[in-house]
Design a protein around this motif. Structure first.
Motif, mmCIF file in Angstrom:
data_model
loop_
_atom_site.group_PDB
_atom_site.id
_atom_site.type_symbol
_atom_site.label_atom_id
_atom_site.label_comp_id
_atom_site.label_asym_id
_atom_site.label_seq_id
_atom_site.Cartn_x
_atom_site.Cartn_y
_atom_site.Cartn_z
ATOM 1 N N TYR A 50 -1.194 77.538 31.290
ATOM 2 C CA TYR A 50 -0.908 76.791 30.068
ATOM 3 C C TYR A 50 -0.115 77.660 29.108
ATOM 4 C CZ TYR A 50 -4.134 79.175 26.869
ATOM 5 O OH TYR A 50 -4.750 80.109 26.071
ATOM 6 N N ARG A 52 1.179 77.156 24.780
ATOM 7 C CA ARG A 52 1.213 76.275 23.620
ATOM 8 C C ARG A 52 1.670 77.042 22.385
ATOM 9 N NH1 ARG A 52 -4.911 76.295 23.821
ATOM 10 N NH2 ARG A 52 -5.510 78.090 22.555
ATOM 11 N N SER A 76 1.347 71.463 22.608
ATOM 12 C CA SER A 76 1.250 71.834 24.027
ATOM 13 C C SER A 76 1.818 70.731 24.915
ATOM 14 C CB SER A 76 -0.202 72.146 24.415
ATOM 15 O OG SER A 76 -1.053 71.058 24.109
ATOM 16 N N TYR A 98 -0.252 72.168 30.080
ATOM 17 C CA TYR A 98 -1.311 72.645 30.972
ATOM 18 C C TYR A 98 -0.991 72.101 32.352
ATOM 19 C CZ TYR A 98 -3.947 73.150 26.563
ATOM 20 O OH TYR A 98 -4.362 73.476 25.297
ATOM 21 N N ILE A 112 -10.014 70.209 31.511
ATOM 22 C CA ILE A 112 -9.425 71.217 30.635
ATOM 23 C C ILE A 112 -10.155 71.150 29.307
ATOM 24 C CG2 ILE A 112 -7.346 72.010 29.461
ATOM 25 C CD1 ILE A 112 -5.725 70.496 31.605
ATOM 26 N N SER A 114 -10.061 73.164 25.589
ATOM 27 C CA SER A 114 -9.393 74.160 24.762
ATOM 28 C C SER A 114 -10.013 74.126 23.372
ATOM 29 C CB SER A 114 -7.893 73.867 24.704
ATOM 30 O OG SER A 114 -7.187 74.955 24.156
ATOM 31 N N GLY A 172 -0.643 67.757 27.636
ATOM 32 C CA GLY A 172 -0.845 68.498 26.408
ATOM 33 C C GLY A 172 -0.890 67.540 25.235
ATOM 34 N N THR A 195 -9.401 78.642 26.339
ATOM 35 C CA THR A 195 -9.119 77.522 27.232
ATOM 36 C C THR A 195 -9.787 77.748 28.578
ATOM 37 O OG1 THR A 195 -7.020 76.957 26.180
ATOM 38 C CG2 THR A 195 -7.303 76.259 28.457
ATOM 39 N N MET A 197 -10.122 75.865 32.406
ATOM 40 C CA MET A 197 -9.676 74.836 33.334
ATOM 41 C C MET A 197 -10.532 74.926 34.593
ATOM 42 S SD MET A 197 -5.513 75.212 32.881
ATOM 43 C CE MET A 197 -5.137 73.820 33.965
#
Length: 217
Positions: A50, A52, A76, A98, A112, A114, A172, A195, A197
């Motif tokens: 990812y 951002r 993102s 992502y 995911i 975040s 995102g 974050t 995942m």
């Protein structure tokens, strides 16, 4: 990874007591899109990625907590966003979004999460100078306390990004916010992020966690 925008300080720093934080905000775009394939990918080297931007915008005129507050955005989106920061190359050094990289195929049971934390209380603004916020299907955005946003995405299957430019599924959000307790000079707003995942590939469940910041902007 987070990249702050370069901004000029406000013309005059003015500290004003902000309004009390209200009930948590929960934003959701709706149901998770269904994909035709539900087969697990054959990849054995899949890796979550990812990139951002979390940025503070330059203030025009004199800052005022109520009428002209310190503002910023979280970007993102995996395509050209209103803030103009992203591309479609799925490059972990330059692309927003992502995604999961690996050989051809899919992963399953993707989640995911975040968590983005500011050093000052903030409030999500549904619209701003860049237009409306963008929260694609599958995402939920929750303000868990005055300084923390939690962004969550789930999908039953997810197409892997390969060596083909722009391949694979990516996602995102684009969210605009304002600072509610003070007018801040440049570099006075800091952001940290975590974050995680989680997904399943051909060899089992994988979890990737990355921490970023604190980043000053």
């Amino acid at each position: 990874m987070q990249s702050p925008a370069s901004n000029n300080p406000p013309n005059r720093r003015q500290i004003v007591r902000g309004a009390a934080w209200s009930a948590p905000a929960v934003l959701s775009a709706g149901v998770v899109p269904a994909y035709a394939s539900s087969k697990k990918g054959t990849a054995t080297t899949t890796a979550g990625q990812y990139f951002r931007h979390v940025a503070r915008k330059a203030i025009t005129g004199t800052c005022n907590v109520t009428t002209n507050p310190t503002r910023g955005y979280i970007d993102s989106l995996p395509y050209k966003s209103p803030a103009g920061n992203s591309n479609t190359n799925r490059d972990p050094a330059t692309s927003n979004g992502y995604w999961v990289e690996g050989t051809a195929g899919t992963v399953t049971n993707l989640t995911i999460k975040s968590v983005i934390t500011f050093n000052h209380p903030i409030q999500i603004e549904p619209t701003g100078s860049y237009g409306n916020n963008v929260i694609p299907a599958g995402w939920t955005v929750t303000q868990t306390d005055p300084k923390t946003l939690t962004l969550t995405f789930t999908a039953a299957t997810w197409n892997l990004s390969t060596s083909v430019v722009g391949s694979g599924d990516a996602t995102g959000v684009f969210i605009q916010f304002k600072v509610t307790d003070a007018c801040l000079a440049a570099r006075a707003l800091t952001v940290t992020g975590q974050t995680t995942m989680t997904y399943a590939d051909a060899v089992g469940t994988k979890t990737m966690t990355k921490n970023t910041g604190p980043t000053s902007m």
